[in-house]
Design a protein around this motif. Structure first.
Motif, mmCIF file in Angstrom:
data_model
loop_
_atom_site.group_PDB
_atom_site.id
_atom_site.type_symbol
_atom_site.label_atom_id
_atom_site.label_comp_id
_atom_site.label_asym_id
_atom_site.label_seq_id
_atom_site.Cartn_x
_atom_site.Cartn_y
_atom_site.Cartn_z
ATOM 1 N N GLY A 681 9.721 81.017 43.201
ATOM 2 C CA GLY A 681 9.744 81.430 44.601
ATOM 3 C C GLY A 681 8.787 80.650 45.477
ATOM 4 N N LYS A 682 8.228 79.579 44.929
ATOM 5 C CA LYS A 682 7.289 78.778 45.706
ATOM 6 C C LYS A 682 7.702 77.307 45.743
ATOM 7 C CE LYS A 682 3.853 81.168 47.463
ATOM 8 N NZ LYS A 682 3.669 81.158 48.928
ATOM 9 N N ALA A 683 7.400 76.668 46.870
ATOM 10 C CA ALA A 683 7.588 75.223 47.003
ATOM 11 C C ALA A 683 6.219 74.557 46.964
ATOM 12 C CB ALA A 683 8.277 74.906 48.329
ATOM 13 N N ARG A 684 6.177 73.307 46.549
ATOM 14 C CA ARG A 684 4.906 72.583 46.549
ATOM 15 C C ARG A 684 5.168 71.140 46.952
ATOM 16 N NH1 ARG A 684 1.086 73.549 41.552
ATOM 17 N NH2 ARG A 684 0.837 75.494 42.711
ATOM 18 N N TYR A 685 4.227 70.606 47.740
ATOM 19 C CA TYR A 685 4.291 69.191 48.091
ATOM 20 C C TYR A 685 3.852 68.386 46.873
ATOM 21 C CZ TYR A 685 3.159 64.741 50.330
ATOM 22 O OH TYR A 685 3.087 63.406 50.655
ATOM 23 N N GLY A 686 4.597 67.361 46.544
ATOM 24 C CA GLY A 686 4.267 66.577 45.358
ATOM 25 C C GLY A 686 4.231 65.090 45.658
ATOM 26 N N LEU A 687 3.389 64.397 44.887
ATOM 27 C CA LEU A 687 3.242 62.961 45.053
ATOM 28 C C LEU A 687 3.672 62.285 43.754
ATOM 29 C CD1 LEU A 687 2.019 61.256 47.387
ATOM 30 C CD2 LEU A 687 -0.117 61.205 46.077
ATOM 31 N N MET A 688 4.524 61.284 43.865
ATOM 32 C CA MET A 688 4.916 60.517 42.677
ATOM 33 C C MET A 688 4.321 59.123 42.773
ATOM 34 S SD MET A 688 8.902 61.248 41.927
ATOM 35 C CE MET A 688 9.562 62.903 41.919
ATOM 36 N N LEU A 689 3.720 58.679 41.689
ATOM 37 C CA LEU A 689 3.230 57.306 41.633
ATOM 38 C C LEU A 689 4.264 56.442 40.932
ATOM 39 C CD1 LEU A 689 -0.532 57.639 40.593
ATOM 40 C CD2 LEU A 689 0.536 57.971 42.828
ATOM 41 N N ARG A 690 4.203 55.168 41.218
ATOM 42 C CA ARG A 690 4.966 54.236 40.402
ATOM 43 C C ARG A 690 4.183 53.965 39.131
ATOM 44 N NH1 ARG A 690 5.790 49.826 45.050
ATOM 45 N NH2 ARG A 690 3.863 49.149 44.060
ATOM 46 N N GLU A 691 4.813 53.296 38.193
ATOM 47 C CA GLU A 691 4.117 52.969 36.950
ATOM 48 C C GLU A 691 2.851 52.162 37.209
ATOM 49 O OE1 GLU A 691 4.488 54.027 34.002
ATOM 50 O OE2 GLU A 691 6.584 54.443 33.540
ATOM 51 N N ASP A 692 2.847 51.389 38.312
ATOM 52 C CA ASP A 692 1.691 50.537 38.583
ATOM 53 C C ASP A 692 0.555 51.276 39.285
ATOM 54 O OD1 ASP A 692 2.604 50.810 41.153
ATOM 55 O OD2 ASP A 692 3.094 48.696 41.456
ATOM 56 N N GLY A 693 0.719 52.583 39.477
ATOM 57 C CA GLY A 693 -0.379 53.383 40.005
ATOM 58 C C GLY A 693 -0.384 53.542 41.514
ATOM 59 N N PHE A 694 0.486 52.797 42.203
ATOM 60 C CA PHE A 694 0.588 52.965 43.650
ATOM 61 C C PHE A 694 1.545 54.125 43.957
ATOM 62 C CE2 PHE A 694 -0.899 48.647 43.197
ATOM 63 C CZ PHE A 694 -1.831 48.526 44.238
ATOM 64 N N VAL A 695 1.430 54.630 45.193
ATOM 65 C CA VAL A 695 2.285 55.759 45.556
ATOM 66 C C VAL A 695 3.735 55.290 45.645
ATOM 67 C CG1 VAL A 695 2.764 57.521 47.287
ATOM 68 C CG2 VAL A 695 0.410 56.859 46.828
ATOM 69 N N GLY A 696 4.645 56.052 45.007
ATOM 70 C CA GLY A 696 6.056 55.696 45.031
ATOM 71 C C GLY A 696 6.830 56.508 46.046
ATOM 72 N N ASP A 697 6.719 57.808 45.962
ATOM 73 C CA ASP A 697 7.495 58.667 46.865
ATOM 74 C C ASP A 697 6.803 60.021 46.942
ATOM 75 O OD1 ASP A 697 9.648 58.917 48.632
ATOM 76 O OD2 ASP A 697 10.875 59.964 47.146
#
Lengths: 984, 200
Positions: A681-697
């Motif tokens: 019942g909850k949403a959360r903001y999430g951060l995905m990194l690329r394999e190289d450690g930079f932010v992906g999406d």
């Protein structure tokens, strides 16, 4: 005007009379004529001017290799330059124009070049137009280009349609001469599916052009019978007017079908050309051989052509270049021409045979001069008068109106070479043999130096069987019809008649003469690829189909190497030129690339939205009212949303449904921040990194039930994120029991934002929306309008009290309309991407403008979203040295000192007093918007040490517009930093 | 407001029945039909549950679970194997929301079922030239000896992903993502101009 049509004979339809025009003159021809044969029939021997010297030229060939008779065909948008008159069928109303002449073909000013020809040797331009240096682009090149042009383009849109298509077969047979027909027949009889392709309008190849008999019938009649038999077989497809232009990997062949290049007015429902990709298990390369010209003085004069071309014009089209002829030959082909021309009533003066050991051949009274050569041709633009010969005892003159030449034969090896293999010189056959690297491309007949008709028939049958076997079929021996063999001895070639008194051409299209090649060698360009570039021999539209082997021979001679050492230049697709129209196919205009439409597109369009392309999507950008512009509309939309309530289409977000016993673990490994304990019942903001450690999406993921999640991604990275998820599951953690499916298209999603959002939604959603029951970041499956299944999320990209509502796409428009209706009393208004963007910049929320692949979580102030308690994609690499360097650029806000000063994303930041340079650069502006709340232009920027510099002034530099502007660095959250509104 | 709304197709305002393109004596080369409404669901087997799923499909739906590239049909439901242990279930004309609900109920933890009835647009292409029209777009070998009725292929036409299922000698079922449907339909119509087409 010496060329003419015979009274009888030929495979033309004399009952059909076709009107066409050449350089404004109306002429007539017959059905079955090419433009070249029809021009000859009308006495029009002169067909073009050469590239460099503007020498008068006529046809040299009767086929695809033609270097001289290039024309502009058609008018307006249909105009096609550099069309070979030898391949162009005539049709009623055809408009042809000669090229590379001014003012007329007959009186060409450029011919003055010819007088100064001793200057224009290979390398002339390189050496002459070097100084002063800047003159090249400004003066020399434009003038040279104008003088040395081929055809012109109309610069109008082509009104015709082009298409691409795929075909699949077991055996592809390229060429429908005697070899190809037998190959097709024997392969087809095994049951293999066969495509027989031929570049000419009529199939039959040399059988249409020669007088040899097969099984007691004229060759063309036997061909017609065989073609009828093939056409009746359900496993055979015959494709005439189709040039196989390239051989590619995995049995793929390119082919260009000229579907409607021979009709007066193309049917618009049918493409004019089709570019085929033919996938074949095996290919019989029955492409025949090209007859080589001989390099002697005046070998380009109108009236001189290859011996086989002269036979083809006489036998197939019943035309001749003159009433009398001589033959200059180093092969037996010349004797056949003498025989055929005599049969057609053309007076054959003599056969000049360069071979001192010429075989005894019955010439029916035509004198044969052995060990003799032609040294010059006397003739003008419209007629040939005589030839000058040398029998070793001085020059003699023989009057004649045409000259056939045969320097021997070169197998057409292109398709066997397109994948990189090179042909090799055969010392016995005196020709370059096709390489056999690809066992599925089987050279056959004269393409493999099998010279006589009966041997070609037998070879075709055998190669067809070989191909069918390779494709997995059982074959039986195909009976080979009997043919009387023509004479076909092979002899050592004559590369260059050195005692020539006239200009001897090696490459007609580029005006390369015999002495250019030794010159190239002397100047150090003795490698064949360098010699090609230095002399231009083998360039342009014909790619040296006629001249290359002679050029190699002359270069071998000049360098004292043998033919094999010199070798050939690279054979690349396409075999003959292909129009850009065909290469574009159907993917033009609206179909240039796919378009994605939101399920709320019509809803927005009905409200007058302006749309903007974002990737493939069309998104509603702003909703103008009373003719206001984007800035006014956006401002109104932001103010209304922040004061009342707004509705925005966010359907383009990527959406992924994730289920399975290990779904929680899976998601926890994908995101850098903690997801293991996200409550149902909850949403959360999430951060995905690329394999190289930079932010992906980034995005939000909601837990709808114990093992069921709904993930959103950004619009732009939806496909990449889905791909990354597939990879993670298939390759990294196949042990996890998790399933996922993209549901981007299943759901229409809308953001309802603003202080009145709750009141509006309450009217259509069947759930308690109070803060207690449905607080910030709540997520729930609900029903709207009583029965529609929906998902509701309390998430905010505007900073307002906001919800995102997802309903099945097919109900999207109805639900959006219902919300607008319910919201009317509260002052609801639609808002577009511009307002959405302005509000997110006011709130300092990042998008791919900021997370552009070069920033870390720390850079954008999300360092604490890198969990220390778990592993996730990109963790290891995010800990690399340099990724937490304090000198890195950090996310900040920027405001111009004068709020009315607009600035642009992409502007750079430097310290006050510094001149912008790589060294002084402090960062760049990533996003800019006009903030209706601050009544100022504001931006997000990446700035070195940015977080420590709030309140400092920097110089903002827009190098494109040459703008310098002072700006203040500030916190990236411009509006409601306490987040009170979203939690309200 | 209690009654169910009408589900709007992505091609809502595009379907104008009639004859288009070249008029040949043998009649239109193909007929194009929008299959709407059409229930669609993605079914993905849970880990290690493919065998149980196969049995359940047989028992509850009468369907022999096809492998990748295969199709099966029974009792108004077709199942197309789109990827390893992944299927697209299609039920033209079934009640809104019924297919995914029934699959979910019967398959339980054996599979993930995701309703795609609004996310996919399904169309039928049939007629003597159907194969030739598709061959202008897809590299798939559509010869009847290699691509038989009961087979399907996930491919691209005009850069748009499409699932092609051969439903008969001259008939194909095509499904594309809803957002691409409009451009795809228009493109397909243009490819059929050469032989003439009918929109039903």
């Amino acid at each position: 005007m010496t060329s003419f049509r015979f009274d009888t004979g030929g495979l033309i339809d004399r009952s059909s009379v076709i009107d066409f025009s050449f350089d404004g003159r109306t002429l007539t021809g017959h059905g079955g004529d090419t433009l070249a044969s029809a021009l000859l029939a009308n006495g029009q021997l002169l067909m073009g001017r050469s590239f460099k010297y503007h020498r008068p030229r006529s046809v040299i060939t009767a086929g695809a290799a033609e270097p001289n008779a290039l024309m502009e065909i058609g008018e307006g948008g249909r105009l096609e330059p550099n069309t070979r008159a030898t391949m162009q069928e005539i049709y009623d109303g055809l408009v042809a124009k000669s090229q590379n002449r001014w003012p007329t073909l007959d009186r060409d000013f450029g011919a003055i070049n010819s007088i100064a020809s001793s200057l224009f040797v290979a390398g002339f331009y390189y050496k002459t137009f070097m100084w002063p240096k800047k003159f090249w682009e400004a003066i020399y090149e434009p003038i040279i280009r104008r003088a040395a042009g081929l055809g012109h383009l109309s610069h109008e849109d082509d009104p015709d349609r082009y298409e691409k298509a795929y075909a699949h077969c077991d055996v592809l047979v390229v060429g429908s001469g005697p070899t190809g027909l037998m190959a097709a027949l024997s392969a087809a009889r095994s049951g293999a599916s066969v495509i027989l392709a031929d570049e000419h309008a009529s199939c039959g190849g040399s059988l249409l052009r020669e007088r040899e008999e097969i099984a007691g019938q004229p060759g063309h009649e036997w061909a017609a019978g065989t073609l009828a038999e093939l056409a009746a077989m359900s496993n055979v497809t015959i494709m005439a007017r189709t040039t196989v232009i390239g051989a590619y990997d995995q049995g793929v062949f390119g082919a260009l079908e000229r579907v409607q290049k021979h009709v007066a007015v193309p049917d618009h429902d049918v493409p004019v050309e089709k570019l085929w990709r033919i996938v074949a298990k095996a290919c019989v390369m029955a492409t025949g051989a090209e007859e080589r010209p001989i390099v002697f003085g005046g070998n380009d004069r109108p009236g001189v052509m290859t011996a086989s071309a002269m036979r083809a014009y006489a036998n197939q089209y019943a035309v001749a270049a003159g009433r009398s002829a001589c033959v200059f030959t180093a092969s037996d082909s010349g004797y056949r021409t003498a025989r055929d021309m005599k049969a057609h009533g053309v007076h054959v003066e003599a056969i000049i045979d360069a071979r001192s050991d010429a075989p005894e051949i019955d010439t029916d009274g035509v004198p044969v001069l052995t060990g003799a050569v032609v040294t010059n041709v006397d003739g003008g633009k419209h007629a040939m008068k005589a030839i000058e010969i040398d029998r070793g005892s001085g020059h003699e003159t023989i009057p004649c109106q045409s000259l056939a030449m045969s320097g021997g034969w070169s197998p057409v090896v292109h398709l066997a070479c397109h994948q990189g293999a090179r042909p090799s010189w055969d010392e016995d056959a005196y020709c370059f043999m096709p390489p056999l690297n690809n066992p599925a491309i089987i050279p056959a007949g004269s393409a493999n130096a099998v010279w006589s008709l009966s041997k070609c028939l037998a070879d075709g049958a055998a190669r067809g069987e070989q191909a069918a076997k390779l494709a997995g079929f059982k074959t039986r021996k195909t009976p080979v019809p009997k043919a009387k063999d023509e004479t076909s001895h092979t002899s050592a070639p004559v590369w260059w008649v050195k005692q020539s008194t006239g200009k001897p051409f090696v490459d007609y299209q580029n005006d390369v003469t015999a002495k250019d090649l030794p010159l190239a060698a002397r100047e150090g360009y003795d490698h064949i690829e360098l010699a090609k570039r230095y002399t231009t021999s083998g360039m342009a539209t014909d790619q040296g189909k006629l001249g290359n082997v002679n050029a190699i021979g002359i270069l071998a001679d000049a360098t004292g190497k043998d033919m094999h050492e010199i070798g050939t230049t690279t054979f690349r697709p396409f075999y003959t030129p292909v129009s850009f129209g065909a290469l574009g196919g159907q993917h033009v205009d609206a179909h240039f690339r796919p378009v994605r439409m939101s399920p709320l597109h019509n809803w927005a369009a009905d409200l007058g939205a302006e749309f903007v392309e974002t990737g493939l999507w069309y998104r509603s950008s702003w909703f103008p009212r009373d003719g206001d512009d984007w800035l006014a509309a956006m401002t109104r939309e932001v103010l209304n949303t922040r004061a009342h309530v707004g509705l925005c289409d966010v359907s383009t977000l990527g959406k992924i449904d994730i289920k399975g016993k290990d779904a929680t673990e899976f998601i926890n490994r994908l995101y850098s921040n903690a997801f293991a304990k996200l409550p149902v019942g909850k949403a959360r903001y999430g951060l995905m990194l690329r394999e190289d450690g930079f932010v992906g999406d980034d995005g939000t993921t909601s837990r709808l039930s114990e093992n069921h999640y709904f993930m959103t991604t950004t619009t732009g990275h939806a496909a990449e994120t889905m791909r990354d998820i597939e990879f993670a599951h298939q390759a990294l953690w196949p042990e996890l029991d998790v399933q996922y499916a993209s549901v981007t298209d299943q759901w229409a999603q809308m953001a309802i934002a603003g202080p009145k959002a709750r009141d509006v939604l309450a009217k259509i959603v069947d759930t308690d929306l109070s803060n207690d029951a449905f607080g910030f970041l709540a997520a729930k499956q609900v029903r709207v309008l009583g029965s529609i299944p929906a998902m509701l999320f309390r998430i905010s990209f505007s900073g307002e009290l906001a919800y995102e509502l997802a309903v099945p796409a097919g109900y999207g428009e109805a639900v959006a309309n219902a919300i607008m209706h319910a919201g009317e009393p509260y002052g609801i208004g639609p808002y577009g991407l511009e307002a959405l963007s302005a509000m997110r910049i006011e709130k300092g929320f990042v998008t791919h403008n900021e997370i552009n692949g070069r920033v870390t979580a720390g850079d954008v102030g999300m360092g604490r979203m890198l969990s220390k308690k778990k592993d996730y994609i990109g963790r290891m690499m995010s800990e690399r040295d340099g990724l937490d360097d304090p000198d890195r650029e950090q996310l900040v806000g920027v405001k111009p000192l004068n709020p009315a000063n607009r600035f642009r994303a992409g502007s750079h930041l430097v310290n006050l007093g510094d001149k912008p340079s790589l060294k002084t650069d402090q960062g760049y502006v990533s996003s800019v918007a006009y903030s209706p709340m601050l009544e100022s232009w504001v931006g997000l920027a990446m700035l070195k040490h940015g977080r420590e510099r709030h309140g400092q002034k920097v110089m903002l530099w827009d190098g494109l517009r040459d703008v310098y502007m002072e700006a203040e660095v500030c916190d990236p959250v411009f509006f409601d930093p306490a987040q009170e509104k979203a939690h309200g | 407001m209690a009654e169910m709304l009408t589900q709007i197709s992505a091609l809502d305002d595009m379907i104008v029945p009639g004859r288009y393109g070249r008029s040949l004596p043998e009649g239109p080369g193909v007929a194009l039909t929008l299959v709407h409404p059409c229930e669609v669901a993605v079914v993905i087997a849970a880990k290690g549950k493919a065998r149980a799923l196969s049995a359940a499909m047989k028992k509850d739906f009468g369907l022999d679970l096809p492998g990748m590239g295969g199709s099966a049909s029974a009792r108004g439901v077709s199942l197309h194997g789109t990827a390893p242990e992944q299927w697209l279930a299609v039920a033209p004309g079934a009640a809104a929301g019924s297919l995914a609900a029934k699959l979910e109920k019967k398959l339980g933890a054996m599979a993930m079922v995701t309703d795609q009835s609004h996310g996919r647009t399904v169309m039928r292409l049939e007629g003597p030239r159907a194969r030739d029209v598709l061959a202008k777009g897809t590299a798939v070998d559509l010869r009847p000896t290699t691509f038989k009725p009961g087979m399907c292929a996930a491919t691209q036409i005009g850069h748009v992903g499409v699932l092609i299922a051969r439903t008969g000698a001259d008939s194909f079922e095509l499904s594309v993502l809803r957002s691409f449907a409009e451009g795809f339909w228009q493109g397909l119509c243009e490819l059929a101009l050469e032989w003439g087409y009918e929109i039903r």
